[in-house]
Motif scaffolding. Structure first.
Motif, PDB file in Angstrom:
ATOM      1  N   VAL A   1       0.837  -1.216   0.076  1.00  0.00           N
ATOM      2  CA  VAL A   1      -0.064  -0.069   0.129  1.00  0.00           C
ATOM      3  C   VAL A   1       0.733   1.160  -0.042  1.00  0.00           C
ATOM      4  N   GLU A   2       0.496   2.255  -0.950  1.00  0.00           N
ATOM      5  CA  GLU A   2       1.157   3.327  -0.964  1.00  0.00           C
ATOM      6  C   GLU A   2       0.402   4.390   0.092  1.00  0.00           C
ATOM      7  N   GLY A   3       0.947   4.614   1.156  1.00  0.00           N
ATOM      8  CA  GLY A   3       0.392   5.416   2.214  1.00  0.00           C
ATOM      9  C   GLY A   3      -0.358   4.711   3.224  1.00  0.00           C
ATOM     10  N   GLU A   4      -1.425   5.454   3.991  1.00  0.00           N
ATOM     11  CA  GLU A   4      -1.919   4.724   5.002  1.00  0.00           C
ATOM     12  C   GLU A   4      -2.892   3.910   4.648  1.00  0.00           C
ATOM     13  N   VAL A   5      -3.313   2.745   5.380  1.00  0.00           N
ATOM     14  CA  VAL A   5      -4.353   1.725   5.233  1.00  0.00           C
ATOM     15  C   VAL A   5      -5.558   2.247   6.014  1.00  0.00           C
ATOM     16  N   THR A   6      -6.495   2.808   5.128  1.00  0.00           N
ATOM     17  CA  THR A   6      -7.779   3.329   5.677  1.00  0.00           C
ATOM     18  C   THR A   6      -8.732   2.380   5.441  1.00  0.00           C
ATOM     19  N   ASP A   7      -9.785   2.570   5.925  1.00  0.00           N
ATOM     20  CA  ASP A   7     -11.123   1.809   5.673  1.00  0.00           C
ATOM     21  C   ASP A   7     -11.429   1.687   4.241  1.00  0.00           C
ATOM     22  N   GLU A   8     -11.167   2.768   3.542  1.00  0.00           N
ATOM     23  CA  GLU A   8     -11.556   2.715   2.086  1.00  0.00           C
ATOM     24  C   GLU A   8     -10.395   1.827   1.206  1.00  0.00           C
ATOM     25  N   VAL A   9      -9.291   1.845   1.589  1.00  0.00           N
ATOM     26  CA  VAL A   9      -8.107   0.955   1.038  1.00  0.00           C
ATOM     27  C   VAL A   9      -8.557  -0.354   1.532  1.00  0.00           C
ATOM     28  N   LEU A  10      -8.903  -0.756   2.713  1.00  0.00           N
ATOM     29  CA  LEU A  10      -9.380  -2.330   2.876  1.00  0.00           C
ATOM     30  C   LEU A  10     -10.587  -2.645   2.102  1.00  0.00           C
ATOM     31  N   ALA A  11     -11.470  -1.654   1.944  1.00  0.00           N
ATOM     32  CA  ALA A  11     -12.664  -2.240   1.285  1.00  0.00           C
ATOM     33  C   ALA A  11     -12.182  -2.216  -0.201  1.00  0.00           C
ATOM     34  N   GLU A  12     -11.503  -1.555  -0.865  1.00  0.00           N
ATOM     35  CA  GLU A  12     -10.935  -1.692  -2.118  1.00  0.00           C
ATOM     36  C   GLU A  12     -10.117  -2.884  -2.207  1.00  0.00           C
ATOM     37  N   ALA A  13      -9.245  -3.406  -1.326  1.00  0.00           N
ATOM     38  CA  ALA A  13      -8.509  -4.596  -1.372  1.00  0.00           C
ATOM     39  C   ALA A  13      -9.711  -5.845  -1.266  1.00  0.00           C
ATOM     40  N   ARG A  14     -10.605  -5.703  -0.340  1.00  0.00           N
ATOM     41  CA  ARG A  14     -11.642  -6.858  -0.438  1.00  0.00           C
ATOM     42  C   ARG A  14     -12.374  -6.818  -1.716  1.00  0.00           C
ATOM     43  N   ARG A  15     -12.920  -5.746  -2.537  1.00  0.00           N
ATOM     44  CA  ARG A  15     -13.233  -5.878  -3.857  1.00  0.00           C
ATOM     45  C   ARG A  15     -12.346  -6.508  -4.744  1.00  0.00           C
ATOM     46  N   ILE A  16     -10.989  -6.054  -4.735  1.00  0.00           N
ATOM     47  CA  ILE A  16      -9.892  -6.761  -5.719  1.00  0.00           C
ATOM     48  C   ILE A  16      -9.934  -8.222  -5.288  1.00  0.00           C
ATOM     49  N   ALA A  17      -9.874  -8.674  -3.899  1.00  0.00           N
ATOM     50  CA  ALA A  17      -9.831 -10.066  -3.789  1.00  0.00           C
ATOM     51  C   ALA A  17     -11.132 -10.996  -4.181  1.00  0.00           C
ATOM     52  N   ASP A  18     -12.106 -10.341  -4.151  1.00  0.00           N
ATOM     53  CA  ASP A  18     -13.477 -11.020  -4.239  1.00  0.00           C
ATOM     54  C   ASP A  18     -13.597 -10.852  -5.922  1.00  0.00           C
ATOM     55  N   GLU A  19     -13.139 -10.007  -6.716  1.00  0.00           N
ATOM     56  CA  GLU A  19     -13.452  -9.875  -8.153  1.00  0.00           C
ATOM     57  C   GLU A  19     -12.223 -10.293  -9.108  1.00  0.00           C
ATOM     58  N   VAL A  20     -11.039 -10.124  -8.384  1.00  0.00           N
ATOM     59  CA  VAL A  20      -9.829 -10.233  -9.214  1.00  0.00           C
ATOM     60  C   VAL A  20      -8.773 -11.296  -8.751  1.00  0.00           C
ATOM     61  N   LEU A  21      -8.629 -11.446  -7.645  1.00  0.00           N
ATOM     62  CA  LEU A  21      -7.562 -12.378  -7.204  1.00  0.00           C
ATOM     63  C   LEU A  21      -8.234 -13.852  -6.984  1.00  0.00           C
ATOM     64  N   SER A  22      -9.508 -13.751  -6.729  1.00  0.00           N
ATOM     65  CA  SER A  22     -10.212 -15.267  -6.643  1.00  0.00           C
ATOM     66  C   SER A  22     -11.487 -15.508  -7.433  1.00  0.00           C
TER      67      SER A  22
ATOM     68  N   SER B   1     -14.802 -17.065  -7.591  1.00  0.00           N
ATOM     69  CA  SER B   1     -15.683 -17.040  -6.603  1.00  0.00           C
ATOM     70  C   SER B   1     -16.702 -18.565  -6.804  1.00  0.00           C
ATOM     71  N   VAL B   2     -16.378 -19.179  -8.017  1.00  0.00           N
ATOM     72  CA  VAL B   2     -17.146 -20.417  -8.226  1.00  0.00           C
ATOM     73  C   VAL B   2     -16.276 -21.565  -7.452  1.00  0.00           C
ATOM     74  N   ILE B   3     -15.044 -21.438  -7.500  1.00  0.00           N
ATOM     75  CA  ILE B   3     -14.271 -22.560  -7.033  1.00  0.00           C
ATOM     76  C   ILE B   3     -13.488 -21.940  -5.596  1.00  0.00           C
ATOM     77  N   GLU B   4     -13.337 -20.639  -5.188  1.00  0.00           N
ATOM     78  CA  GLU B   4     -12.572 -20.263  -4.214  1.00  0.00           C
ATOM     79  C   GLU B   4     -13.182 -19.373  -3.348  1.00  0.00           C
ATOM     80  N   ASP B   5     -12.756 -19.409  -1.910  1.00  0.00           N
ATOM     81  CA  ASP B   5     -13.225 -18.476  -0.839  1.00  0.00           C
ATOM     82  C   ASP B   5     -11.959 -17.535  -0.449  1.00  0.00           C
ATOM     83  N   VAL B   6     -12.257 -16.309  -0.626  1.00  0.00           N
ATOM     84  CA  VAL B   6     -11.328 -15.476   0.079  1.00  0.00           C
ATOM     85  C   VAL B   6     -11.309 -15.522   1.597  1.00  0.00           C
ATOM     86  N   VAL B   7     -10.425 -16.471   2.249  1.00  0.00           N
ATOM     87  CA  VAL B   7     -10.508 -16.650   3.742  1.00  0.00           C
ATOM     88  C   VAL B   7      -9.803 -15.497   4.865  1.00  0.00           C
TER      89      VAL B   7
END
Length: 82
Positions: free
Chosen positions: A47-68, A70-76
């Motif tokens: 992360v460039e800068g501080e980890v805010t609630d917004e940054v964490l929310a974006e990381a969650r979105r990326i994890a759900d939509e790009v990194l995993s 959802s048919v065969i994997e769970d973000v744990v």
């Protein structure tokens, strides 16, 4: 710089061929005491800068939509490390 770590695992109801192979190797090597092995993926997002609630929310979105897949994997897990 802080890092957000994302852990992704296959859904529990799906076969994990890599995990089965490792489990079989344990048996051949005489390693006991472990009944199952499951293999997942770990992503580290710097992360460039501080980890805010917004940054964490974006990381969650990326994890759900790009990194995993959802048919065969769970973000744990999503955690912040320094």
């Amino acid at each position: 710089m802080p890092t957000i770590v994302v852990d992704v695992m296959p859904k529990p109801e799906l076969l994990d061929p890599q995990g089965k192979a490792v489990s079989g190797a344990f048996a051949r090597l005489g390693i006991t005491g472990f009944s199952d092995v499951r293999i997942g993926k770990r992503f580290e997002l710097t992360v460039e800068g501080e980890v805010t609630d917004e940054v964490l929310a974006e990381a969650r979105r990326i994890a759900d939509e790009v990194l995993s897949n959802s048919v065969i994997e769970d973000v744990v897990g999503i955690e912040v490390t320094e």
